[in-house]
Design an enzyme around this catalytic site. Structure first.
Site, PDB file in Angstrom:
ATOM      1  N   HIS A 440       0.618  -1.045   0.232  1.00  0.00           N
ATOM      2  CA  HIS A 440       0.056   0.357  -0.125  1.00  0.00           C
ATOM      3  C   HIS A 440       1.072   1.198  -0.108  1.00  0.00           C
ATOM      4  CE1 HIS A 440      -3.389   2.857   1.467  1.00  0.00           C
ATOM      5  NE2 HIS A 440      -2.297   2.874   1.722  1.00  0.00           N
ATOM      6  N   GLU A 441       2.061   1.083   0.909  1.00  0.00           N
ATOM      7  CA  GLU A 441       2.496   2.488   0.798  1.00  0.00           C
ATOM      8  C   GLU A 441       3.749   2.623  -0.423  1.00  0.00           C
ATOM      9  OE1 GLU A 441       2.214   4.257   3.006  1.00  0.00           O
ATOM     10  OE2 GLU A 441       0.863   3.138   4.670  1.00  0.00           O
ATOM     11  N   HIS A 444       2.002   4.347  -2.861  1.00  0.00           N
ATOM     12  CA  HIS A 444       1.646   5.756  -2.859  1.00  0.00           C
ATOM     13  C   HIS A 444       2.860   6.568  -4.077  1.00  0.00           C
ATOM     14  CE1 HIS A 444      -1.774   6.440   0.108  1.00  0.00           C
ATOM     15  NE2 HIS A 444      -1.176   5.993   1.079  1.00  0.00           N
TER      16      HIS A 444
HETATM   17 ZN   LIG Z   1      -2.086   5.243   2.486  1.00  0.00          ZN
END
Ligand SMILES: [Zn+2]
Ligand SMILES: *[C@@H]1O[C@H](CO)[C@@H](O)[C@H](O)[C@H]1NC(C)=O
Ligand SMILES: *[C@@H]1O[C@H](CO)[C@@H](O)[C@H](O)[C@H]1NC(C)=O
Ligand SMILES: *[C@@H]1O[C@H](CO)[C@@H](O)[C@H](O)[C@H]1NC(C)=O
Length: 641
Positions: A440-441, A444
Site C-alpha cells: 500500500h505504501e 503511493h
Molecule cells: Zn495510504
C-alpha cells in the site's frame, strides 16, 4: 512533497537530499548469456532405474571412474553421440545419498562443445535419472570436417583476435598496438580446461586484473543445434570473472560471469501476505533481471539501487548511517520469534522490508513504472529519468505506532517509507512483516509519480484524487495477494496481521451486502477523509479486478506480465491509467483513463465486462460528479453491451 499515511495523517517531514555517488566501470551493464536451445533438453527420472552395462562396470559399482565409463555409454545410446565424442568432466559418489553423479561434455576433435552437456545419476549400478543437451550427431560430423580444413591457422593470432573481440564486447578498447605488446605462450593444463591452452600476458589497460587471460580452442552449440568453432577466453576483473566463447568473426556466442554475486533472503515470500498465511523461506536471487540488472544489494548490507532499508528507533531524520543487517556473503538470514517483541527481530524485519519494497520496485518496473516515468532508483541504467532517488525505507521507525507512511517528492528526490510497530497485541506486531501494508505504501509512490508526470507530486493531494491514492494502494496490495485458491467470493481485509482486524470499514468484496460502497458515498459527510474516499475507489476497482479475472483467468506469476490474464491486465491498466489521467483526477476521469488504456491494450475486448463492474457500483457511463459537486450514479451499462 506529499506524505501519505496508511490510516491517519501525521505531521510533515523534511525531504532528505543527500547525494549518492556511484562508480561505473567499463563492464557495468554487460550481462552473461547463453544460446537457448530450440530443442529443449529434458531431464528424465526413471520410474524403473536402468542398469548400466555390466561389462563396463566390471562389478565396480562404487568406483566413480568405472561408473563414468558406463554412464558415457548410456548417454551414447540415449543421445546417438558415440562415446568417443564425449568426455567425463566429473564423477563422484555423494557421501550421504550414495548416488554417483557423472557429468559429461560433448567433444569435437577432442575439444569441448560448450552448451552440450549431460549428467547421469547412478544408484547401485542403475541410472535413476539423466539428461543431455548434446547437439545432433550430424552437427558434430559437420564440425569435424570443418576442423580438418582449419589445421594451418595461426593459433596465437587467432587467440589474440578473440581476446580483442571479447574486450570490445565488455566495453574496453584493445587496439592493434596493445595486442602486439601482449605475449602468448602455450601451457599444458589448467583446472577446468581440456588439454592445451594459451596464456596471454602483458595485456594493457584494465581489461584483465593482472594483465593476463587464457584462451583455448573450443566449440559452442548454438540455438539451432549447430556446432560452431570458437575460442574460450577467460579473463578476471575486479568485479567479474568472465568465461566467454568467441566465434572466428568476433561474435561472443556465450558469456558467463564466474563471479556472479548471489543474494538470498529469509522472508515471507511475495505470495505469503503475512505470518498468518505461511512460513518464511530462504529465497534465492529474487531480483528481476530487467528491473534490477545488477541485483538489489550494492555492497553487502540492505541497501542498493532501489531501496535503502534500515532501522530508525529514534524516529529522527538520519538514515544513511543507521543500522542495517550486513548479510553473510549475500545471505540475509535472521532469526524471527513472533512470540517476542519486534525489536528482538529488527534484522529480520529490515530484511523483509528490503525484500518487499524491492519486489514492488521490480514488479512496477515490469508494468511500466520505469526510469523514464520517474521510478525510484539511485542510478537509472537507461539514462532516462532522474537518478538519486532510491526509497529510504525505515523498519520499526520510532516516529509513530499503528500506522505507516510514504512521502513522495518529485523525481530525483528520495521518497521515504516509514513502517511502524503496532501495539494492539502482546507481544506487539511489526507492519514490516505484512505485505499489504508495505505494498500500500509503495503504491503511493507509484500513483504519485505517474499521475501528472514524474516532476509533479501535487496531483493526488486531497479530496477525490487523494482518496484514489489510498484506493490504488489497497487494490494493488490485493492484486499481489491473489492466488489460485481465491474466487470472486473471497473477501480481503487489510492490516489483519498487524492490527488484528481490518483497518478499513468494510472488507473488499464483490457482495453488495458485505461492502455496500458506491459512487454516491462520496456525497456523505463521513466520506470526506482520503482513506474513506479511498475505500470506495478500491471497492469499485475490486469489482473490475474480478470482472477481468473471471473473464480471463489468473496469472500465477505476475512477473510474467501475461496480459491475457485478468490480474496482470488489471495491474497494467491501473498503471497505464495513472499515466493517462489528468492531474487531480475525479473518479470519473480515472475510470475513463482505465477504460481508454484497455481499449488501447486489447482493442476493447473487456469493455463490457468492465462497464458492468463499474455500473454495479454506480459508475456506469453517465455517472458524474467530482470534488465539490454532487455525484450522480448510473447503474446501466452502454447499449452495445
Ligand atoms: Zn495510504
Ligand atoms: C493463497 O492465499 C491464502 C491466503 O489468502 C493462503 O492461505 C493460501 O495458502 C494461498 N494458497 C496458495 C496455493 O498459495
Ligand atoms: C541517469 O543516471 C546516470 C547515472 O547512471 C546519470 O549520469 C544521469 O545524469 C542520469 N540522468 C538524468 C537525466 O539524471
Ligand atoms: C495503442 O496506442 C498505440 C500508440 O498510440 C498505437 O500504436 C496502438 O495502435 C494502440 N492500440 C490499440 C489497440 O488501439
Amino acid at each position: 512533497m506529499r506524505i501519505t499515511n496508511l490510516v491517519f495523517v501525521l505531521a510533515t517531514a523534511a525531504v532528505s537530499t543527500l547525494a549518492i555517488s556511484s562508480s561505473t566501470g567499463a563492464s557495468d551493464g554487460v550481462k552473461p548469456f547463453r544460446p537457448l536451445l530450440k530443442s529443449k533438453p529434458k531431464f528424465t527420472v526413471y520410474k524403473e532405474p536402468v542398469a548400466l552395462d555390466g561389462n563396463l562396470l566390471k562389478g565396480k559399482m562404487e568406483d566413480p571412474a568405472a561408473v563414468g565409463i558406463a554412464a558415457a555409454e548410456f548417454i551414447s545410446q540415449t543421445s546417438g553421440t558415440p562415446s568417443s565424442n564425449m568426455r567425463v568432466t566429473s564423477a563422484y559418489t555423494d557421501a550421504s545419498s550414495g548416488v554417483t553423479h557423472v557429468y559429461l561434455v560433448q567433444t569435437v576433435a577432442g575439444k569441448d562443445v560448450a552448451n552440450s552437456v549431460a549428467n547421469v545419476n547412478v544408484a547401485k549400478g542403475k541410472v535413476i535419472s539423466s539428461s543431455h543437451s548434446f547437439a545432433p550427431i550430424a552437427s558434430v560430423h559437420k564440425a569435424e570436417q570443418a576442423a580438418a580444413s582449419m589445421q594451418g591457422e595461426d593459433k596465437q593470432e587467432a587467440a589474440k583476435r578473440a581476446l580483442a573481440a571479447l574486450a570490445k564486447h565488455l566495453g574496453h578498447s584493445l587496439g592493434a598496438a596493445d595486442l602486439a605488446q601482449a605475449s602468448v605462450s602455450p601451457v599444458d593444463s589448467i583446472h577446468g580446461s581440456n588439454g592445451q591452452y594459451l596464456l596471454i600476458e602483458g595485456i594493457t589497460g584494465d581489461l584483465a586484473l593482472d594483465g593476463s587471460a587464457v584462451a583455448e580452442q573450443a566449440y559452442v552449440q548454438d540455438a539451432q543445434g549447430r556446432v560452431v568453432p570458437a575460442w574460450r577466453v577467460n579473463v578476471e576483473q575486479t568485479d567479474h570473472w568472465w568465461n566467454a566463447h568467441v566465434a572466428a568473426d568476433g561474435t561472443v556466442l556465450k558469456l558467463t560471469d564466474w563471479y556472479a554475486r548471489s543474494e538470498s533472503y529469509r522472508v515471507y515470500p511475495a505470495n505469503v501476505n503475512s505470518p498468518d498465511d505461511g512460513a518464511r523461506k530462504l529465497v534465492a536471487d529474487p531480483a528481476n533481471t530487467k528491473a534490477s540488472p545488477k541485483g538489489w544489494v550494492t555492497e553487502g548490507a540492505t541497501y542498493g539501487n532501489n531501496v535503502w532499508a534500515q532501522s530508525n528507533p529514534t524516529g529522527g531524520g538520519t538514515w544513511k548511517t543507521n543500522h542495517r543487517p550486513a548479510g553473510n556473503h549475500g545471505v540475509f538470514d535472521y532469526a524471527l520469534d513472533l512470540g517476542q517483541q519486534p525489536k528482538t527481530y529488527i534484522d529480520a524485519a529490515i530484511t523483509q522490508l528490503f525484500y518487499t519494497a524491492n519486489i514492488l520496485h521490480d514488479l512496477s518496473f515490469v508494468y511500466g513504472f520505469d526510469e523514464a516515468s520517474g521510478n525510484f532508483q539511485d542510478v537509472n541504467y537507461s539514462g532516462q529519468g532522474l537518478a538519486g532517488d532510491a526509497v529510504i525505507a525505515n523498519a520499526q521507525d520510532g516516529s509513530g505506532t499503528n500506522n505507516a507512511n510514504f512521502a513522495t517528492p518529485p523525481d530525483g528526490q528520495r521518497p521515504r517509507m516509514r513502517m511502524y510497530v503496532w501495539t494492539q497485541t502482546s507481544p506487539q506486531r511489526d507492519g514490516d512483516l505484512e505485505q499489504d501494508i508495505v505494498a500500500h505504501e509503495y503504491s503511493h509512490g507509484i500513483s504519485t509519480r505517474l499521475t501528472g508526470g514524474p516532476a509533479d507530486s501535487d496531483c493526488l493531494g486531497s479530496g477525490e484524487p487523494g482518496g484514489m491514492g489510498e484506493g490504488w494502494g489497497d487494490v494493488i496490495s490485493t492484486i499481489l495477494r491473489l492466488n489460485a485458491t481465491h474466487t470472486h467470493a473471497t473477501d480481503f481485509i487489510l492490516g489483519k496481521y498487524a492490527y488484528g482486524k481490518s483497518i478499513r470499514r468494510y472488507p473488499y468484496s464483490t457482495s453488495l451486502r458485505t461492502n455496500p460502497s458506491t459512487l454516491k458515498f462520496l456525497d456523505r459527510p463521513d466520506y470526506r477523509e482520503v482513506h474513506d474516499i479511498g475505500e470506495v475507489w478500491a471497492e469499485i476497482l475490486y469489482e473490475v479486478l474480478w470482472a477481468l479475472v473471471d473473464k480471463n483467468g489468473l496469472a500465477e506469476d505476475l512477473f510474467d506480465r501475461d496480459l491475457t490474464k485478468g490480474n496482470a491486465l488489471m495491474l497494467q491498466l491501473l498503471l497505464d491509467g495513472m499515466k493517462l489521467q489528468p492531474c487531480n483526477p475525479s473518479f470519473i476521469d480515472a475510470r475513463d483513463a482505465i477504460m481508454q488504456a484497455e481499449r488501447n491494450l486489447t482493442g476493447g475486448k473487456n469493455q463490457c465486462a468492465m462497464w458492468a463492474a463499474f455500473a454495479k457500483r454506480g459508475m456506469g457511463p453517465s455517472a458524474s460528479g467530482s470534488d465539490g459537486y454532487t455525484h450522480t450514479e448510473d447503474y446501466w451499462v452502454p447499449d452495445e453491451c
